[in-house]
Design a protein around this motif. Structure first.
Motif, PDB file in Angstrom:
ATOM      1  N   LEU A 154       0.826  -1.209   0.000  1.00 29.96           N
ATOM      2  CA  LEU A 154       0.000   0.000   0.000  1.00 29.96           C
ATOM      3  C   LEU A 154       0.860   1.258   0.000  1.00 29.96           C
ATOM      4  CD1 LEU A 154      -2.840  -0.880   2.551  1.00 29.96           C
ATOM      5  CD2 LEU A 154      -2.967  -0.903   0.058  1.00 29.96           C
ATOM      6  N   PHE A 155       1.922   1.240   0.788  1.00 30.59           N
ATOM      7  CA  PHE A 155       2.733   2.448   0.959  1.00 30.59           C
ATOM      8  C   PHE A 155       3.711   2.656  -0.199  1.00 30.59           C
ATOM      9  CE2 PHE A 155       6.271   4.864   2.952  1.00 30.59           C
ATOM     10  CZ  PHE A 155       5.544   6.010   3.275  1.00 30.59           C
ATOM     11  N   ASN A 156       4.292   1.581  -0.698  1.00 27.31           N
ATOM     12  CA  ASN A 156       5.335   1.701  -1.723  1.00 27.31           C
ATOM     13  C   ASN A 156       4.858   1.388  -3.138  1.00 27.31           C
ATOM     14  OD1 ASN A 156       7.588   2.417  -0.044  1.00 27.31           O
ATOM     15  ND2 ASN A 156       7.555   0.332   0.749  1.00 27.31           N
ATOM     16  N   GLY A 157       3.589   1.043  -3.278  1.00 23.91           N
ATOM     17  CA  GLY A 157       3.053   0.798  -4.606  1.00 23.91           C
ATOM     18  C   GLY A 157       3.620  -0.434  -5.287  1.00 23.91           C
ATOM     19  N   LEU A 158       3.897  -1.481  -4.502  1.00 24.17           N
ATOM     20  CA  LEU A 158       4.403  -2.723  -5.082  1.00 24.17           C
ATOM     21  C   LEU A 158       3.323  -3.399  -5.917  1.00 24.17           C
ATOM     22  CD1 LEU A 158       6.226  -4.274  -1.969  1.00 24.17           C
ATOM     23  CD2 LEU A 158       7.226  -2.904  -3.804  1.00 24.17           C
ATOM     24  N   THR A 159       3.761  -4.100  -6.943  1.00 21.53           N
ATOM     25  CA  THR A 159       2.838  -4.876  -7.770  1.00 21.53           C
ATOM     26  C   THR A 159       3.116  -6.354  -7.551  1.00 21.53           C
ATOM     27  OG1 THR A 159       2.770  -3.159  -9.478  1.00 21.53           O
ATOM     28  CG2 THR A 159       2.074  -5.378 -10.112  1.00 21.53           C
ATOM     29  N   ILE A 160       2.082  -7.103  -7.237  1.00 23.82           N
ATOM     30  CA  ILE A 160       2.223  -8.533  -6.983  1.00 23.82           C
ATOM     31  C   ILE A 160       1.355  -9.295  -7.973  1.00 23.82           C
ATOM     32  CG2 ILE A 160       1.922 -10.387  -5.289  1.00 23.82           C
ATOM     33  CD1 ILE A 160       2.251  -8.293  -3.099  1.00 23.82           C
ATOM     34  N   SER A 161       1.969 -10.229  -8.685  1.00 23.36           N
ATOM     35  CA  SER A 161       1.234 -11.010  -9.683  1.00 23.36           C
ATOM     36  C   SER A 161       1.622 -12.482  -9.598  1.00 23.36           C
ATOM     37  CB  SER A 161       1.530 -10.476 -11.095  1.00 23.36           C
ATOM     38  OG  SER A 161       2.919 -10.544 -11.378  1.00 23.36           O
ATOM     39  N   LEU A 162       0.732 -13.342 -10.030  1.00 20.42           N
ATOM     40  CA  LEU A 162       0.995 -14.778 -10.015  1.00 20.42           C
ATOM     41  C   LEU A 162       2.108 -15.104 -10.999  1.00 20.42           C
ATOM     42  CD1 LEU A 162      -0.111 -17.405  -8.697  1.00 20.42           C
ATOM     43  CD2 LEU A 162      -1.516 -17.695 -10.750  1.00 20.42           C
ATOM     44  N   ASN A 163       3.033 -15.925 -10.585  1.00 25.09           N
ATOM     45  CA  ASN A 163       4.166 -16.292 -11.424  1.00 25.09           C
ATOM     46  C   ASN A 163       3.750 -17.381 -12.425  1.00 25.09           C
ATOM     47  OD1 ASN A 163       6.630 -16.922 -12.549  1.00 25.09           O
ATOM     48  ND2 ASN A 163       7.585 -17.616 -10.652  1.00 25.09           N
ATOM     49  N   PRO A 164       3.740 -17.087 -13.730  1.00 23.00           N
ATOM     50  CA  PRO A 164       3.322 -18.089 -14.712  1.00 23.00           C
ATOM     51  C   PRO A 164       4.325 -19.233 -14.848  1.00 23.00           C
ATOM     52  CG  PRO A 164       4.177 -16.147 -15.814  1.00 23.00           C
ATOM     53  CD  PRO A 164       4.088 -15.802 -14.359  1.00 23.00           C
ATOM     54  N   ASN A 165       5.555 -19.030 -14.380  1.00 18.62           N
ATOM     55  CA  ASN A 165       6.592 -20.064 -14.487  1.00 18.62           C
ATOM     56  C   ASN A 165       6.840 -20.777 -13.162  1.00 18.62           C
ATOM     57  OD1 ASN A 165       7.183 -19.360 -17.238  1.00 18.62           O
ATOM     58  ND2 ASN A 165       8.308 -17.579 -16.473  1.00 18.62           N
ATOM     59  N   ALA A 166       5.919 -20.622 -12.235  1.00 22.11           N
ATOM     60  CA  ALA A 166       6.116 -21.205 -10.905  1.00 22.11           C
ATOM     61  C   ALA A 166       6.235 -22.719 -10.975  1.00 22.11           C
ATOM     62  CB  ALA A 166       4.950 -20.818  -9.997  1.00 22.11           C
ATOM     63  N   ASN A 167       7.260 -23.242 -10.336  1.00 20.12           N
ATOM     64  CA  ASN A 167       7.466 -24.680 -10.201  1.00 20.12           C
ATOM     65  C   ASN A 167       7.082 -25.042  -8.772  1.00 20.12           C
ATOM     66  OD1 ASN A 167       8.706 -27.233  -9.581  1.00 20.12           O
ATOM     67  ND2 ASN A 167       9.992 -27.007 -11.392  1.00 20.12           N
ATOM     68  N   TYR A 168       5.920 -25.678  -8.613  1.00 17.86           N
ATOM     69  CA  TYR A 168       5.385 -25.894  -7.278  1.00 17.86           C
ATOM     70  C   TYR A 168       6.239 -26.852  -6.440  1.00 17.86           C
ATOM     71  CZ  TYR A 168       1.409 -23.421  -9.173  1.00 17.86           C
ATOM     72  OH  TYR A 168       0.618 -22.451  -9.750  1.00 17.86           O
ATOM     73  N   ALA A 169       6.924 -27.769  -7.101  1.00 15.48           N
ATOM     74  CA  ALA A 169       7.824 -28.667  -6.372  1.00 15.48           C
ATOM     75  C   ALA A 169       8.983 -27.884  -5.781  1.00 15.48           C
ATOM     76  CB  ALA A 169       8.338 -29.767  -7.301  1.00 15.48           C
ATOM     77  N   LEU A 170       9.547 -26.947  -6.553  1.00 15.80           N
ATOM     78  CA  LEU A 170      10.645 -26.124  -6.059  1.00 15.80           C
ATOM     79  C   LEU A 170      10.185 -25.198  -4.942  1.00 15.80           C
ATOM     80  CD1 LEU A 170      12.642 -25.055  -9.264  1.00 15.80           C
ATOM     81  CD2 LEU A 170      13.340 -26.660  -7.474  1.00 15.80           C
ATOM     82  N   ILE A 171       8.964 -24.683  -5.079  1.00 12.98           N
ATOM     83  CA  ILE A 171       8.419 -23.803  -4.033  1.00 12.98           C
ATOM     84  C   ILE A 171       8.296 -24.564  -2.719  1.00 12.98           C
ATOM     85  CG2 ILE A 171       6.375 -22.525  -3.298  1.00 12.98           C
ATOM     86  CD1 ILE A 171       5.920 -21.874  -6.304  1.00 12.98           C
ATOM     87  N   ALA A 172       7.798 -25.802  -2.781  1.00 10.23           N
ATOM     88  CA  ALA A 172       7.668 -26.621  -1.574  1.00 10.23           C
ATOM     89  C   ALA A 172       9.042 -26.974  -1.003  1.00 10.23           C
ATOM     90  CB  ALA A 172       6.894 -27.901  -1.899  1.00 10.23           C
ATOM     91  N   LYS A 173       9.996 -27.268  -1.890  1.00  5.88           N
ATOM     92  CA  LYS A 173      11.347 -27.606  -1.433  1.00  5.88           C
ATOM     93  C   LYS A 173      12.016 -26.424  -0.744  1.00  5.88           C
ATOM     94  CE  LYS A 173      12.449 -31.217  -4.821  1.00  5.88           C
ATOM     95  NZ  LYS A 173      13.291 -31.563  -6.001  1.00  5.88           N
ATOM     96  N   GLY A 174      11.511 -25.220  -1.024  1.00  2.90           N
ATOM     97  CA  GLY A 174      12.076 -24.043  -0.383  1.00  2.90           C
ATOM     98  C   GLY A 174      12.034 -24.142   1.131  1.00  2.90           C
ATOM     99  N   LEU A 175      11.015 -24.834   1.675  1.00  6.22           N
ATOM    100  CA  LEU A 175      10.940 -25.036   3.116  1.00  6.22           C
ATOM    101  C   LEU A 175      12.142 -25.826   3.624  1.00  6.22           C
ATOM    102  CD1 LEU A 175       7.170 -25.868   3.720  1.00  6.22           C
ATOM    103  CD2 LEU A 175       8.432 -23.991   4.756  1.00  6.22           C
ATOM    104  N   ILE A 176      12.508 -26.867   2.856  1.00  3.24           N
ATOM    105  CA  ILE A 176      13.640 -27.712   3.250  1.00  3.24           C
ATOM    106  C   ILE A 176      14.949 -26.941   3.138  1.00  3.24           C
ATOM    107  CG2 ILE A 176      14.917 -29.820   2.694  1.00  3.24           C
ATOM    108  CD1 ILE A 176      12.275 -30.980   1.650  1.00  3.24           C
ATOM    109  N   TRP A 177      15.096 -26.176   2.039  1.00  2.00           N
ATOM    110  CA  TRP A 177      16.328 -25.424   1.828  1.00  2.00           C
ATOM    111  C   TRP A 177      16.515 -24.337   2.893  1.00  2.00           C
ATOM    112  CZ3 TRP A 177      19.775 -27.588  -1.052  1.00  2.00           C
ATOM    113  CH2 TRP A 177      19.406 -28.364  -2.153  1.00  2.00           C
TER     114      TRP A 177
END
Length: 267
Positions: free
Chosen positions: A86-109
């Motif tokens: 809200l304050f800095n005007g960031l833009t957030i959008s869904l990543n079309p190249n998201a690899n859900y396995a890598l996202i989940a592995k991020g917890l382990i890393w």
């Protein structure tokens, strides 16, 4: 207290020394965590105690803080990002190249790094310091140590802008320490810390508040981009104040949700 500070210096030096080993960061951090846990175990055994002194047990009353803390850590970071958006005007959008396995592995890393920091800064040394000099002084001291740790990790010494931004990690220490105090288990700050770091890196592609180059990112669920506006110094100061406020709000929520528990020397 001098003995505790000497122990802390050893805890602090172990990952620094390990950085010289020819290992990848994940393997190195795992090795450091094992050494830190062994050292913590030995120190408590010398006192006739166990890791239960830090609430590290296989009982449901402590294990329940793992999923709870993970969820709350994610929610608290989303709250922080919402206000910064809200304050800095960031833009957030869904990543079309998201690899859900890598996202989940991020917890382990992310886990070894989180465990390392929690053992060093919210483990044996903080526990013993609390009885020696009181919780307020102990947490102020370890908040500074936590800030200095991040200054070292990000090579920020002399870079006043980065050093100022990393002061927010001191508020992070207070947040995690309050969670430890109210739950009486290190599992809670570990899970909060992990949830926060995972949301930051693998949900919104951020690194210590800085936006990662998202052109090739596929291990993040959302892409976050800056507005491109050159903000004034006052605007930046207020942005930091928002971060401080979010840490304070999160800490107050923990205090309100969880009842005060008597602090005692656990066996």
């Amino acid at each position: 207290m001098i003995k505790i500070l000497l122990y802390f210096a050893i805890f602090f030096a172990i990952p620094v020394a390990a950085s010289l080993l020819p290992l990848d960061q994940f393997t190195r951090n795992c090795l450091v965590v094992v050494v830190l846990f062994l050292l913590t175990y030995i120190l408590y055994r010398k006192e006739g105690k166990s890791l239960a002194a830090l609430g590290i047990t296989a009982k449901w009353k402590t294990l329940r803080f793992l999923p709870l803390g993970l969820l709350m850590g994610i929610i608290f970071f989303c709250m922080l990002l919402f206000f910064q958006k809200l304050f800095n005007g960031l833009t957030i959008s869904l990543n079309p190249n998201a690899n859900y396995a890598l996202i989940a592995k991020g917890l382990i890393w992310a886990l070894p790094g989180v465990l390392m920091e929690e053992i060093i800064f919210r483990g044996y040394c903080l526990h013993k310091s609390t009885y020696k000099i009181g919780p307020v002084k102990a947490n102020l001291l370890f908040a500074f140590f936590f800030i200095a740790w991040h200054w070292l990790a990000f090579n920020a010494w002399g870079n006043w802008g980065m050093m100022l931004s990393l002061i927010t990690t001191g508020f992070g220490h207070v947040f995690f320490a309050v969670a430890l105090g109210r739950s009486q288990t290190l599992f809670f700050p570990i899970a909060l810390h992990l949830g926060n770091n995972w949301a930051q890196r693998n949900l919104f592609a951020l690194n210590m508040g800085k936006i990662i180059d998202t052109k090739q990112v596929n291990d993040s669920l959302f892409l976050t981009s800056e507005s491109g506006v050159q903000f004034s110094t006052m605007h930046i100061v207020v942005a930091y104040a928002i971060t401080f406020a979010c840490f304070i709000i999160s800490t107050v929520i923990i205090l309100l949700i969880f009842k005060r528990r008597p602090v005692k020397e656990a066996t």
